[in-house]
Design an enzyme around this catalytic site. Structure first.
Site, PDB file in Angstrom:
ATOM      1  N   ASN A  10       6.430  -1.108 -10.831  1.00 18.09           N
ATOM      2  CA  ASN A  10       5.486  -0.029 -10.586  1.00 18.09           C
ATOM      3  C   ASN A  10       4.107  -0.645 -10.758  1.00 18.09           C
ATOM      4  OD1 ASN A  10       3.731   2.132 -10.640  1.00 18.09           O
ATOM      5  ND2 ASN A  10       4.953   3.355 -12.047  1.00 18.09           N
ATOM      6  N   ALA A  12       1.287   0.505 -10.860  1.00 17.10           N
ATOM      7  CA  ALA A  12       0.373   1.288 -11.696  1.00 17.10           C
ATOM      8  C   ALA A  12       0.619   1.063 -13.187  1.00 17.10           C
ATOM      9  CB  ALA A  12       0.504   2.769 -11.365  1.00 17.10           C
ATOM     10  N   CYS A  13       1.678   0.352 -13.523  1.00 14.98           N
ATOM     11  CA  CYS A  13       2.064   0.118 -14.924  1.00 14.98           C
ATOM     12  C   CYS A  13       1.570  -1.247 -15.378  1.00 14.98           C
ATOM     13  CB  CYS A  13       3.582   0.209 -15.048  1.00 14.98           C
ATOM     14  SG  CYS A  13       4.239  -0.297 -16.659  1.00 14.98           S
ATOM     15  N   GLY A  14       0.785  -1.256 -16.445  1.00 11.83           N
ATOM     16  CA  GLY A  14       0.254  -2.511 -16.966  1.00 11.83           C
ATOM     17  C   GLY A  14       1.339  -3.482 -17.398  1.00 11.83           C
ATOM     18  N   ARG A  17       2.846  -5.051 -14.325  1.00 15.27           N
ATOM     19  CA  ARG A  17       1.944  -6.071 -13.753  1.00 15.27           C
ATOM     20  C   ARG A  17       1.970  -7.347 -14.589  1.00 15.27           C
ATOM     21  NH1 ARG A  17      -1.477  -1.543 -13.464  1.00 15.27           N
ATOM     22  NH2 ARG A  17      -2.802  -2.418 -15.117  1.00 15.27           N
TER      23      ARG A  17
END
Length: 120
Positions: A10, A12-14, A17
């Site tokens: 995802n 949007a997920c730190g 990433r």
């Protein structure tokens, strides 16, 4: 080897990433599945859970509002029903999940991915 690593990601997920960055820092390029855009099938989820050797509840994201809305904390739900909920609401999948020849796990914290990457 990199073709053998799959990241359920995802962007949007730190943490997700960070896991992707750690895989790339190891010189690998994983197959990236943005599971919110391309949700896994029930069979794929069943395989992931089997590979992890955990119950379905171990891959659920309990902090998601839909978890509470659906009453998923109630132990009445079977493994199959929980898989159905994840198929219907992929946001329930805890992330990031990494599958490699060295294992499959939810990589939270991000350092968990290191055990799934080949050494040297």
């Amino acid at each position: 080897m990199s073709d053998d690593i799959t990241l359920f990601h995802n962007p949007a997920c730190g943490t997700s990433r960070t896991v992707l960055a750690r895989i790339r820092e190891a010189g690998l390029e994983p197959r990236i599945v943005e599971y919110l855009k391309t949700p896994p099938t029930k069979e794929q989820l069943r395989s992931l859970v089997a590979a992890m050797g955990t119950p379905v509840r171990a891959i659920l994201r309990e902090k998601e509002p839909v978890y509470a809305q659906l009453g998923l904390a109630d132990p009445k739900w079977s493994e199959e029903q929980l898989l159905d909920f994840v198929v219907q609401h992929p946001i329930l999948l805890n992330r990031p999940v990494v599958a490699s020849p060295l294992g499959t796990r939810v990589c939270r914290p991000a350092e968990e991915v290191d055990a799934l990457l080949p050494r040297g």
